[in-house]
Design a protein around this motif. Structure first.
Motif, PDB file in Angstrom:
ATOM      1  N   HIS A   1       0.815  -1.204   0.000  1.00  0.00           N
ATOM      2  CA  HIS A   1       0.000   0.000   0.000  1.00  0.00           C
ATOM      3  C   HIS A   1       0.858   1.267   0.000  1.00  0.00           C
ATOM      4  O   HIS A   1       0.463   2.283  -0.582  1.00  0.00           O
ATOM      5  CB  HIS A   1      -0.950  -0.015   1.207  1.00  0.00           C
ATOM      6  CG  HIS A   1      -2.063  -1.003   1.056  1.00  0.00           C
ATOM      7  ND1 HIS A   1      -1.971  -2.296   1.504  1.00  0.00           N
ATOM      8  CD2 HIS A   1      -3.292  -0.884   0.490  1.00  0.00           C
ATOM      9  CE1 HIS A   1      -3.098  -2.934   1.218  1.00  0.00           C
ATOM     10  NE2 HIS A   1      -3.906  -2.101   0.608  1.00  0.00           N
ATOM     11  N   ILE A   2       2.015   1.217   0.651  1.00  0.00           N
ATOM     12  CA  ILE A   2       2.920   2.368   0.602  1.00  0.00           C
ATOM     13  C   ILE A   2       3.445   2.557  -0.815  1.00  0.00           C
ATOM     14  O   ILE A   2       3.452   3.675  -1.357  1.00  0.00           O
ATOM     15  CB  ILE A   2       4.078   2.171   1.599  1.00  0.00           C
ATOM     16  CG1 ILE A   2       3.543   2.204   3.043  1.00  0.00           C
ATOM     17  CG2 ILE A   2       5.152   3.235   1.401  1.00  0.00           C
ATOM     18  CD1 ILE A   2       4.584   1.840   4.088  1.00  0.00           C
ATOM     19  N   LEU A   3       3.888   1.470  -1.447  1.00  0.00           N
ATOM     20  CA  LEU A   3       4.411   1.549  -2.812  1.00  0.00           C
ATOM     21  C   LEU A   3       3.321   1.979  -3.783  1.00  0.00           C
ATOM     22  O   LEU A   3       3.551   2.832  -4.666  1.00  0.00           O
ATOM     23  CB  LEU A   3       4.983   0.191  -3.218  1.00  0.00           C
ATOM     24  CG  LEU A   3       5.581   0.095  -4.628  1.00  0.00           C
ATOM     25  CD1 LEU A   3       6.784   1.012  -4.744  1.00  0.00           C
ATOM     26  CD2 LEU A   3       5.972  -1.347  -4.935  1.00  0.00           C
ATOM     27  N   ASP A   4       2.124   1.415  -3.643  1.00  0.00           N
ATOM     28  CA  ASP A   4       1.022   1.772  -4.531  1.00  0.00           C
ATOM     29  C   ASP A   4       0.659   3.249  -4.383  1.00  0.00           C
ATOM     30  O   ASP A   4       0.397   3.934  -5.381  1.00  0.00           O
ATOM     31  CB  ASP A   4      -0.196   0.895  -4.213  1.00  0.00           C
ATOM     32  CG  ASP A   4      -1.370   1.181  -5.134  1.00  0.00           C
ATOM     33  OD1 ASP A   4      -1.170   1.198  -6.355  1.00  0.00           O
ATOM     34  OD2 ASP A   4      -2.486   1.398  -4.627  1.00  0.00           O
ATOM     35  N   GLY A   5       0.647   3.742  -3.139  1.00  0.00           N
ATOM     36  CA  GLY A   5       0.314   5.144  -2.922  1.00  0.00           C
ATOM     37  C   GLY A   5       1.327   6.076  -3.550  1.00  0.00           C
ATOM     38  O   GLY A   5       0.963   7.033  -4.243  1.00  0.00           O
TER      39      GLY A   5
ATOM     40  N   LEU B   1      -4.399   9.563   1.274  1.00  0.00           N
ATOM     41  CA  LEU B   1      -3.645   9.617   2.525  1.00  0.00           C
ATOM     42  C   LEU B   1      -4.229   8.671   3.569  1.00  0.00           C
ATOM     43  O   LEU B   1      -3.480   8.013   4.306  1.00  0.00           O
ATOM     44  CB  LEU B   1      -3.627  11.052   3.060  1.00  0.00           C
ATOM     45  CG  LEU B   1      -2.791  12.047   2.239  1.00  0.00           C
ATOM     46  CD1 LEU B   1      -2.967  13.462   2.778  1.00  0.00           C
ATOM     47  CD2 LEU B   1      -1.319  11.658   2.244  1.00  0.00           C
ATOM     48  N   LEU B   2      -5.558   8.593   3.649  1.00  0.00           N
ATOM     49  CA  LEU B   2      -6.185   7.675   4.607  1.00  0.00           C
ATOM     50  C   LEU B   2      -5.783   6.230   4.304  1.00  0.00           C
ATOM     51  O   LEU B   2      -5.415   5.477   5.208  1.00  0.00           O
ATOM     52  CB  LEU B   2      -7.703   7.830   4.562  1.00  0.00           C
ATOM     53  CG  LEU B   2      -8.291   9.079   5.217  1.00  0.00           C
ATOM     54  CD1 LEU B   2      -9.783   9.181   4.947  1.00  0.00           C
ATOM     55  CD2 LEU B   2      -8.029   9.073   6.713  1.00  0.00           C
ATOM     56  N   TRP B   3      -5.861   5.850   3.041  1.00  0.00           N
ATOM     57  CA  TRP B   3      -5.491   4.475   2.649  1.00  0.00           C
ATOM     58  C   TRP B   3      -4.015   4.229   2.902  1.00  0.00           C
ATOM     59  O   TRP B   3      -3.628   3.161   3.374  1.00  0.00           O
ATOM     60  CB  TRP B   3      -5.826   4.264   1.174  1.00  0.00           C
ATOM     61  CG  TRP B   3      -6.318   2.884   0.855  1.00  0.00           C
ATOM     62  CD1 TRP B   3      -5.589   1.860   0.327  1.00  0.00           C
ATOM     63  CD2 TRP B   3      -7.647   2.377   1.043  1.00  0.00           C
ATOM     64  NE1 TRP B   3      -6.376   0.743   0.169  1.00  0.00           N
ATOM     65  CE2 TRP B   3      -7.649   1.035   0.593  1.00  0.00           C
ATOM     66  CE3 TRP B   3      -8.825   2.930   1.529  1.00  0.00           C
ATOM     67  CZ2 TRP B   3      -8.787   0.246   0.628  1.00  0.00           C
ATOM     68  CZ3 TRP B   3      -9.963   2.132   1.559  1.00  0.00           C
ATOM     69  CH2 TRP B   3      -9.939   0.811   1.116  1.00  0.00           C
ATOM     70  N   PHE B   4      -3.188   5.216   2.599  1.00  0.00           N
ATOM     71  CA  PHE B   4      -1.744   5.115   2.785  1.00  0.00           C
ATOM     72  C   PHE B   4      -1.396   4.888   4.256  1.00  0.00           C
ATOM     73  O   PHE B   4      -0.560   4.043   4.591  1.00  0.00           O
ATOM     74  CB  PHE B   4      -1.095   6.399   2.273  1.00  0.00           C
ATOM     75  CG  PHE B   4       0.406   6.412   2.330  1.00  0.00           C
ATOM     76  CD1 PHE B   4       1.158   5.915   1.280  1.00  0.00           C
ATOM     77  CD2 PHE B   4       1.067   6.942   3.424  1.00  0.00           C
ATOM     78  CE1 PHE B   4       2.547   5.930   1.320  1.00  0.00           C
ATOM     79  CE2 PHE B   4       2.447   6.964   3.475  1.00  0.00           C
ATOM     80  CZ  PHE B   4       3.191   6.451   2.424  1.00  0.00           C
ATOM     81  N   VAL B   5      -2.067   5.629   5.151  1.00  0.00           N
ATOM     82  CA  VAL B   5      -1.753   5.541   6.579  1.00  0.00           C
ATOM     83  C   VAL B   5      -2.341   4.280   7.196  1.00  0.00           C
ATOM     84  O   VAL B   5      -1.644   3.531   7.898  1.00  0.00           O
ATOM     85  CB  VAL B   5      -2.263   6.794   7.315  1.00  0.00           C
ATOM     86  CG1 VAL B   5      -2.128   6.620   8.824  1.00  0.00           C
ATOM     87  CG2 VAL B   5      -1.498   8.027   6.860  1.00  0.00           C
TER      88      VAL B   5
END
Length: 270
Positions: A117-121, A145-149
């Protein structure tokens, strides 16, 4: 003189020095693949918030058949990653008898899930710009940002904490931390107004006067539809182009759809 019959022991092989050498990457790859499957199934198919190439500005790519093909190729790539993780897991299957092997695998899977999810964001949302979490949102960065965190940083941190916990007791402290993060994030998410809804229920701060409410309604080019006897809860029609988020800048505590007062705000009566 007595003969020294002792022999210097040969260096231990790498697998003996590190008896779970193959397990870390098995966990990383499986978690990474599960993160991809989680996003693809939930966001592309169930919720249909976006496809892999939703933000690509091309007439050919906007064809829904091309979008579905891209999603399918993405899932195929995740199958390859998962197959690699399963192969490593099979190669090291005998090491599950060792203490802490299951915890190590679970921790690394969480790290892999978060890293996806970090890489995708960073790559898909912000560098390449091929899609956003919610393509129909007036504020897509907020959802990114919500999904990333929540699914990236928090899950990877939970896996890192579980990996360093050292035993069953160490991982037990991950759940309260993850629950705290979820609660802190759930509040702002719940306060987001629903997309595509023109009539919203707005709860204003205590002490807000009717004049303040009318000023807020005028600021968003809306009109009042209903109010409760307390003067704090109002139904406001924003029209087709209204922005409900702007009401938070004019004294609103909560903006939601018309179903909310029959449930969560049913207590709010005079």
């Amino acid at each position: 003189m007595p003969t020294d019959t002792t022999h210097r022991s040969s260096p231990a092989p790498a697998t003996a020095r590190n008896p779970r050498a193959g397990l870390p990457w098995a966990g990383y790859l499986l978690g990474f693949a599960l993160g991809g499957f989680f996003d693809g199934i939930l966001l592309h198919q169930v919720l249909q918030w976006h496809h892999l190439l939703s933000a690509v500005d091309s007439a050919a790519v906007r064809d829904i058949r091309v979008q579905i093909l891209a999603d399918g190729l993405f899932h195929a790539a995740m199958y390859v990653v998962a197959a690699g993780g399963l192969w490593l897991l099979w190669r090291n299957r005998r090491r599950f008898a060792e203490a802490g092997a299951d915890r190590l695998l679970a921790a690394n899977a969480l790290i892999g899930f978060g890293v996806w999810h970090i890489l995708d964001g960073v790559l898909s949302h912000w560098i390449l710009g091929i899609h956003r979490i919610r393509m129909d949102s007036a504020n897509p960065l907020l959802w990114d940002l919500l999904w990333f965190v929540v699914f990236g940083v928090a899950v990877a941190a939970a896996g890192w904490r579980l990996r360093r916990g050292g035993g069953a007791g160490g991982g037990g402290r991950v759940a309260p931390v993850a629950l705290t993060v979820a609660v802190l994030v759930a509040g702002p998410v719940a306060a987001l107004p629903p997309p595509g809804v023109t009539t919203v229920m707005v709860l204003f701060q205590p002490g807000t006067t009717a004049t303040d409410v009318f000023a807020a309604v005028a600021a968003v080019d809306g009109r009042t539809v209903w109010q409760d006897p307390s003067g704090q809860l109002w139904a406001i029609d924003l029209g087709a182009g209204g922005n409900p988020t702007a009401l938070y800048r004019h004294g609103a505590l909560l903006v939601s759809n018309t179903l909310l007062p029959t449930g969560c705000l049913d207590w709010f009566r005079t």
